[in-house]
Design a protein around this motif. Structure first.
Motif, PDB file in Angstrom:
ATOM      1  N   GLY A 298       1.083  -0.954  -0.095  1.00  5.85           N
ATOM      2  CA  GLY A 298       0.030  -0.273   0.062  1.00  5.85           C
ATOM      3  C   GLY A 298       1.046   1.381  -0.038  1.00  5.85           C
ATOM      4  O   GLY A 298       0.214   1.886  -0.249  1.00  5.85           O
ATOM      5  N   LYS A 301       2.382   1.618  -3.629  1.00 11.74           N
ATOM      6  CA  LYS A 301       1.231   2.408  -3.716  1.00 11.74           C
ATOM      7  C   LYS A 301       0.907   3.797  -4.479  1.00 11.74           C
ATOM      8  O   LYS A 301       0.832   4.551  -4.613  1.00 11.74           O
ATOM      9  CB  LYS A 301      -0.402   1.621  -3.970  1.00 11.74           C
ATOM     10  N   ALA A 302       0.720   3.981  -2.388  1.00  8.47           N
ATOM     11  CA  ALA A 302       0.848   5.459  -2.168  1.00  8.47           C
ATOM     12  C   ALA A 302       1.826   6.493  -2.821  1.00  8.47           C
ATOM     13  O   ALA A 302       1.524   7.925  -2.789  1.00  8.47           O
ATOM     14  CB  ALA A 302       1.015   5.417  -0.445  1.00  8.47           C
ATOM     15  N   GLU A 388      -5.971  -1.320  -4.096  1.00  3.37           N
ATOM     16  CA  GLU A 388      -6.690   0.047  -3.891  1.00  3.37           C
ATOM     17  C   GLU A 388      -5.657   0.576  -3.003  1.00  3.37           C
ATOM     18  O   GLU A 388      -5.838  -0.693  -2.105  1.00  3.37           O
ATOM     19  CB  GLU A 388      -7.591   0.665  -3.790  1.00  3.37           C
ATOM     20  N   PRO A 389      -4.544   1.436  -2.379  1.00  5.44           N
ATOM     21  CA  PRO A 389      -3.844   1.938  -1.225  1.00  5.44           C
ATOM     22  C   PRO A 389      -4.096   1.622   0.029  1.00  5.44           C
ATOM     23  O   PRO A 389      -3.675   1.117   0.793  1.00  5.44           O
ATOM     24  CB  PRO A 389      -3.430   2.879  -2.188  1.00  5.44           C
ATOM     25  N   ALA A 390      -4.878   2.582  -0.458  1.00  3.42           N
ATOM     26  CA  ALA A 390      -5.877   2.388   1.182  1.00  3.42           C
ATOM     27  C   ALA A 390      -6.405   1.469   1.307  1.00  3.42           C
ATOM     28  O   ALA A 390      -6.856   0.999   2.563  1.00  3.42           O
ATOM     29  CB  ALA A 390      -6.820   3.694   0.857  1.00  3.42           C
ATOM     30  N   MET A 393      -3.321  -0.625   3.126  1.00  2.00           N
ATOM     31  CA  MET A 393      -2.708  -0.224   4.253  1.00  2.00           C
ATOM     32  C   MET A 393      -4.177  -0.600   5.449  1.00  2.00           C
ATOM     33  O   MET A 393      -3.791  -0.624   6.305  1.00  2.00           O
ATOM     34  CB  MET A 393      -2.332   1.456   3.911  1.00  2.00           C
TER      35      MET A 393
ATOM     36  N   ASN B  52      -8.033   9.710   2.575  1.00  2.00           N
ATOM     37  CA  ASN B  52      -7.157   8.945   1.247  1.00  2.00           C
ATOM     38  C   ASN B  52      -7.272   9.409  -0.162  1.00  2.00           C
ATOM     39  O   ASN B  52      -7.159   9.454  -1.167  1.00  2.00           O
ATOM     40  CB  ASN B  52      -7.751   7.811   1.506  1.00  2.00           C
ATOM     41  N   GLY B  55      -5.681  12.061  -1.595  1.00  2.00           N
ATOM     42  CA  GLY B  55      -4.268  11.565  -1.710  1.00  2.00           C
ATOM     43  C   GLY B  55      -4.284  10.870  -2.965  1.00  2.00           C
ATOM     44  O   GLY B  55      -3.344  10.443  -3.650  1.00  2.00           O
ATOM     45  N   MET B  57      -5.669   8.189  -3.202  1.00  2.00           N
ATOM     46  CA  MET B  57      -4.913   6.246  -2.275  1.00  2.00           C
ATOM     47  C   MET B  57      -6.183   5.724  -2.721  1.00  2.00           C
ATOM     48  O   MET B  57      -5.994   4.221  -2.527  1.00  2.00           O
ATOM     49  CB  MET B  57      -4.913   6.854  -0.787  1.00  2.00           C
ATOM     50  N   THR B  58      -8.033   6.078  -2.913  1.00  2.00           N
ATOM     51  CA  THR B  58      -9.082   5.121  -2.963  1.00  2.00           C
ATOM     52  C   THR B  58      -9.700   6.706  -3.966  1.00  2.00           C
ATOM     53  O   THR B  58      -9.356   8.374  -3.821  1.00  2.00           O
ATOM     54  CB  THR B  58      -9.385   4.924  -1.905  1.00  2.00           C
ATOM     55  N   ASP B  77      -6.710   4.290 -13.197  1.00  2.00           N
ATOM     56  CA  ASP B  77      -5.455   4.061 -12.272  1.00  2.00           C
ATOM     57  C   ASP B  77      -4.712   4.274 -12.623  1.00  2.00           C
ATOM     58  O   ASP B  77      -3.791   4.533 -11.757  1.00  2.00           O
ATOM     59  CB  ASP B  77      -5.931   2.230 -12.317  1.00  2.00           C
ATOM     60  N   THR B  81      -2.300   7.060 -10.416  1.00  2.00           N
ATOM     61  CA  THR B  81      -1.121   6.246  -9.580  1.00  2.00           C
ATOM     62  C   THR B  81       0.177   7.637  -9.689  1.00  2.00           C
ATOM     63  O   THR B  81       0.850   7.906  -9.305  1.00  2.00           O
ATOM     64  CB  THR B  81      -0.437   5.190 -10.458  1.00  2.00           C
ATOM     65  N   ARG B  84      -0.488  10.176  -8.193  1.00  2.00           N
ATOM     66  CA  ARG B  84       0.232  10.297  -6.077  1.00  2.00           C
ATOM     67  C   ARG B  84       1.836  10.082  -6.114  1.00  2.00           C
ATOM     68  O   ARG B  84       2.626  10.306  -5.601  1.00  2.00           O
ATOM     69  CB  ARG B  84       0.464   9.026  -5.896  1.00  2.00           C
ATOM     70  N   PHE B  90       3.291  11.447   0.856  1.00  2.00           N
ATOM     71  CA  PHE B  90       2.387  11.093   2.206  1.00  2.00           C
ATOM     72  C   PHE B  90       3.550  10.204   3.432  1.00  2.00           C
ATOM     73  O   PHE B  90       4.024  10.113   2.846  1.00  2.00           O
ATOM     74  CB  PHE B  90       1.692   9.806   1.791  1.00  2.00           C
ATOM     75  N   PHE B  92       2.909   8.551   7.160  1.00  2.00           N
ATOM     76  CA  PHE B  92       1.710   7.505   7.955  1.00  2.00           C
ATOM     77  C   PHE B  92       1.869   8.126   9.618  1.00  2.00           C
ATOM     78  O   PHE B  92       3.029   7.710  10.019  1.00  2.00           O
ATOM     79  CB  PHE B  92       1.743   6.187   7.342  1.00  2.00           C
ATOM     80  N   ASN B  96       5.862   2.740   8.192  1.00  2.00           N
ATOM     81  CA  ASN B  96       5.388   2.894   7.137  1.00  2.00           C
ATOM     82  C   ASN B  96       6.442   2.744   6.679  1.00  2.00           C
ATOM     83  O   ASN B  96       6.383   2.390   5.182  1.00  2.00           O
ATOM     84  CB  ASN B  96       4.139   2.714   6.300  1.00  2.00           C
TER      85      ASN B  96
END
Lengths: 792, 234
Positions: A298, A301-302, A388-390, A393, B52, B55, B57-58, B77, B81, B84, B90, B92, B96
């Motif tokens: 994730g 991907k993010a 999906e990235p979200a 994670m 998200n 960003g 991410m979704t 998609d 990408t 992003r 990002f 977290f 991560n």
């Protein structure tokens, strides 16, 4: 993507044990593939080259006596290109010191003005001169009998003792695999060899004056053997025609070709088994890795890594493992091909047979490993695409919380400890992974079962054959079919003889439509007890008065069953114009492990042959103390071609079976290693998934052994299902192996005795135990406090 | 001020196991270039989901989202990408980081895909970790790990920096250090910074605060004089 590659290497290092096991499984499979492929390619090439260089015959004829000066006229028959006549004589080696049966097959050399068919290749020394007492021998006979060039050897030729000098060694395409006859099973260089002698020299020593008793011929291009056979038979009938055999059925060629075919089959099947097991390991490992690194995926991907880049990154793992295994397997296979080829050279005297470094098979090895590995990793890697990235994670949604099937048996479920319940539940909650592991265990189990059962097969070939089928003490083989009464009478009155049974064995062709097989047709006396035909359950069968009993292998070759009619011909049958052969009823099909025979009552066979009451051998039951003197008396008799005790036959069969022993152990060990690798991988995955659970149990106060039960219960459940699936798989594998390894010399039964099933279960269980010992060590050193303190 | 990003009636629902949840129930907003925005809300208010979506991410289930006037809600998609990769950094809550790469290597990972990256050494110096570049995450404190994560996000030279509870796992002292870095990136590097948090005190650093409640934008407040991290405490 330098950093991603660095990550790959370090990830591999962290789980090095499992990856190493996988590499070894791949390497083993490809070691077998590469070494056998190189060996078989070398053998095939050496065979083809040698046959071409020596003008190997297309057909082989034996007659009683054909005029030497007429041999060339056979080329006028349609389809015949060249023909050459020889005198072929089996003679006994006279040995003053030892009481042994040593024989040489004397074969006359092509005359300078005759067709050069089946030319010999001189290996050492020089050719024997015309009219001189000189011979060449095959190199294995020379070495096995500790002879040298220049030594003389005493032979009994047509009742006379003759001394001949060994001038050299040579090899013929006709005798690459040297066996005395089709029933001999195993070459014995010390006891039987080939000698080459000038025609003029042998002519002076034998009764066949101006005649040849053996003819070889070649066919014109595009002509088939079957199209010339009848004409040749008709031409040679007046001269005591005995047999005509095409190249494909010539003993040495047939055995060599069959061996090459068998090895080729093994190169196609065995590596697939190993690569399949490795693919299962890689698949489960990669799926697990991707699940574990979900958050990392994730994050990547993010950050904007494309799906392609991430998928390729995770495909690197199986590619690295596969290529390493392929390279290791290929290189070690190339190295192993040298001793393997040398081993084949022990059996097959093929000039030019040698192993070479093969880039081709090295590349194929790496390519095969690469393909299998990538395929095993594709499914798991493609799962990445869905995330999906979200979503990646977020922690995965908890698994389904339904009761598994086995929990419905509450009476059983309640008897299990909590650890066992945890372990067993997990088997059913990860059905795909469990199924792969069960298949893997089943494959390992079936490999081990078959290797155990091969030991049983070889016992059947030896014990059954020597203790239940052939129950005579001595077999006296006559040179030619002879009146039964006279021979039986003479032998029956020898010292120590308690029973004599005449036997009639003749070459015959059995035909069903276009299917044909050349066999030895055996006529047994009424209520024979010295040669027994047994049914599937080992019970003695009486040969019926009419018709013919055939072996299972023969029935399969001809596609016939009891009640069918087959057409039978024999060169020894006195034919009429209208009836060359005869239709005979198949009265039964019986198992036969050694040889390829059809059986009749001797009186019925005599009627078929129309030659009166004749026999070709006597089976003798006698006092073992008198066997030596019986041999001494009859060895030199002109109408006796050989006299052999059952002990001698047994030794030959035993020697052949010893060569199986190596295969048995090899399969068992390789199977065991695969089993270990599979279970070890499954236990490592289980451990890593359950770190928190296991850590919690340790904090609760359980000992490492008690905690281990979570893992062991899962593995023993997989083991149990694997065994259940493995049993039918083992039967299938046993049947296909028996089929592929059976030939006209011997048939392997596809039995799986209970001991084989139990032994393999024990062997597989041992692999499980070894893997569990590793798991125990890891649980013992689990840093449970640290695990519980960190968040997922 | 120029609009960097605009969301119109954004909605989001998703499935967890057997349960379907509507997390965002229609949110509209504007984000300007160079802003420091804090999104406040309790657990389950939808702030992480909103972040998200911002960003990339979704994707939102419904509604429209524009970035530099380009419709993000309509792109596929692959284009998401790229968005992003090139526009977003990002950070977290749980850092991560790749556990088997060093601090330097974790940052370098982002450099390998960036179009116009900054210097890894410079960034390490900016976050005060130039002497820790060879250390693995397990050898760094929480605050240090978070600063590596920030460095990794910023080295790509993104337009917008999104931080999901960046101080959530840290003590106050370390948290302040991290916030100082984020403020520096906003004021000196002119990055648009969006932080989501449930910590009300952190909101005092922002130019504007979005208050989320039950999947809706309850309120938007302008902070006339944003405080420095040293001036706030919790």
């Amino acid at each position: 993507m330098v950093m991603l590659r660095r990550k790959t290497w370090r990830d591999i290092k962290e789980n090095f044990g499992v990856y190493l096991a996988c590499i070894m499984v791949i390497a083993l499979g490809l070691l077998l593939y590469t070494s056998m492929s190189i060996a078989v390619e070398s053998m095939d090439k050496a065979q083809q080259d040698f046959y071409a260089e020596t003008n190997f015959a297309d057909g082989f004829i034996t007659v009683t006596g054909y005029p030497e000066n007429k041999v060339n006229s056979l080329t006028f028959l349609p389809g015949i290109d060249q023909a050459a006549g020889r005198i072929v004589k089996e003679v006994r080696v006279i040995d003053q010191q030892k009481d042994s049966n040593r024989y040489l097959k004397m074969v006359t050399l092509n005359e300078a003005n005759a067709s050069q068919i089946n030319q010999i290749q001189l290996i050492d020394g020089q050719l024997p001169k015309e009219n001189q007492p000189e011979i060449l021998v095959d190199p294995k006979f020379l070495a096995a009998n500790h002879l040298s060039l220049g030594d003389s050897i005493d032979l009994s030729i047509d009742g006379n003792q003759v001394s001949l000098y060994i001038t050299g060694t040579a090899q013929s395409p006709e005798f690459i695999y040297i066996m005395r006859n089709a029933q001999d099973l195993y070459p014995s260089a010390e006891e039987f060899g080939i000698a080459y002698i000038s025609l003029s020299t042998l002519k002076a020593l034998v009764k066949e004056k101006g005649q040849v008793n053996d003819i070889v011929f070649t066919l014109e291009d595009g002509v088939s053997f079957d199209s010339v056979k009848d004409n040749l038979q008709a031409e040679l009938k007046p001269y005591g025609f005995r047999s005509i055999v095409p190249r494909k059925d010539q003993t040495s060629n047939s055995i060599l070709t069959s061996e090459i075919k068998q090895i080729r089959t093994m190169t196609k099947t065995l590596p697939v088994v190993f690569l399949g097991v490795a693919a299962i390991i890689l698949y489960t490992m990669l799926r697990r890795l991707i699940e574990q690194q979900r958050v990392s995926i994730g994050t990547l991907k993010a950050f904007g890594f494309t799906d392609r880049e991430i998928v390729l990154h995770y495909l690197t793992y199986p590619v690295v493992i596969g290529t390493t295994g392929g390279l290791l397997g290929g290189l070690s296979g190339v190295a192993l091909s040298f001793p393997l080829t040398a081993m084949y050279k022990e059996f097959f005297a093929l000039p030019g047979l040698k192993s070479e470094f093969s880039l081709k098979y090295l590349f194929i090895s790496i390519a095969l490993a690469f393909v299998f590995s990538v395929l095993s990793g594709v499914k798991g890697s493609l799962d990445i695409l869905r995330l999906e990235p979200a979503e990646a994670m977020r922690p995965p949604a908890p698994g389904t919380a339904r009761k598994t099937l086995i929990e419905k048996f509450t009476w059983f479920w309640k008897t299990l400890s909590s650890q066992a319940q945890m372990g067993i539940r997990d088997v059913f909650r990860t059905p795909t992974r469990s199924l792969f592991n069960v298949i893997g265990i089943a494959v390992v189990y079936s490999l081990m079962t078959v290797s155990w059962s091969m030991q049983n097969m070889t016992d059947l070939l030896t014990v059954v054959q020597l203790e239940q089928v052939q129950t005579y003490d001595v077999k006296l083989q006559l040179t030619d079919p002879s009146p039964t009464g006279a021979v039986k009478f003479a032998v029956a009155h020898e010292l120590g003889v308690s029973k004599v049974e005449p036997v009639l064995e003749v070459p015959a062709s059995l035909r069903n439509g276009w299917l044909k097989k050349d066999v030895a047709l055996m006529g047994l006396s009424d209520e024979s007890t010295l040669y027994n035909i047994l049914d599937k359950n080992g019970r003695r069968l009486e040969v019926s008065d009419h018709g013919v009993l055939i072996s299972e292998h023969l029935a399969k070759s001809l596609n016939v069953k009891a009640g069918d009619v087959i057409y039978v011909e024999s060169p020894l049958r006195r034919e009429t114009l209208s009836q060359k052969g005869e239709n005979l009823l198949v009265t039964g099909v019986v198992p036969q492990y050694v040889g390829l025979n059809a059986f009749m009552k001797d009186t019925e066979l005599q009627r078929f042959l129309r030659q009166g009451e004749i026999s070709t051998a006597m089976l003798i039951q006698m006092d073992s103390a008198e066997i030596g003197s019986m041999k001494s008396k009859y060895q030199n008799a002109s109408n006796v071609s050989s006299i052999e005790s059952l002990k001698d036959t047994g030794a030959k069969i035993q020697k052949m079976m010893e060569s199986f022993g190596f295969t048995v152990w090899l399969l068992a060990i390789l199977g065991g290693f695969c089993g270990f690798a599979l279970i070890y991988n499954a236990s490592i995955i289980s451990l890593s998934e359950r770190k928190r659970e296991l850590a919690s149990l340790r904090v609760l106060g359980m000992t490492p052994r008690e905690v281990l039960r979570v893992i062991t219960s899962e593995q023993w459940t997989l083991y149990a299902f694997g065994i259940l699936l493995g049993i039918p798989m083992a039967y299938g594998l046993s049947m296909s192996m028996a089929q592929s390894m059976s030939n006209d010399m011997y048939s392997l039964p596809a039995d799986l005795p209970p001991m084989a099933l139990l032994g393999a279960a024990a062997g597989t269980a041992f692999s499980v135990l070894v893997a569990q010992s590793r798991a125990y060590y890891k649980i013992k050193s689990l840093p449970y406090v640290e695990i519980l303190a960190t968040r997922d | 001020m120029e609009v960097l990003m605009e969301g119109k009636d954004l909605r989001k629902h998703y499935r967890t196991g057997e349960v379907e949840i509507e997390v965002l129930k229609g949110i509209s907003f504007q984000i300007f270039y160079g802003e420091f925005i804090v999104i406040l809300g309790q657990s389950g208010s939808g702030k992480t989901t909103l972040l998200n979506i911002i960003g990339g991410m979704t994707q939102p289930s419904m509604g429209e989202l524009y970035y530099k006037e380009q419709p993000l809600h309509k792109i596929d998609d692959q284009e998401l990408t790229l968005y992003r990769r090139n526009e977003v950094g990002f950070v977290f809550q749980n850092y991560n980081l790749m556990p088997n790469l060093t601090a330097y290597e974790n940052i370098r990972l982002a450099v390998e895909i960036a179009q116009n990256p900054l210097s890894v050494s410079d960034i390490l110096r900016e976050v005060g970790l130039e002497n820790w570049s060879d250390h693995f995450p397990s050898q760094l404190s929480g605050g240090q790990q978070q600063r590596v994560a920030i460095a990794r996000a910023i080295v790509k030279n993104p337009e917008i920096l999104l931080c999901d509870e960046p101080t959530g796992a840290l003590d106050i002292q370390t948290g302040v250090q991290v916030l100082k870095v984020l403020q520096k990136l906003n004021r000196e590097y002119h990055k648009t910074v969006i932080i989501i948090t449930h910590n009300v005190e952190i909101a005092k650093m922002a130019n504007r605060v979005f208050y989320l409640k039950d999947g809706l934008l309850d309120d938007v407040r302008v902070i006339e004089r944003p405080l420095c991290p040293e001036e706030i405490s919790w």
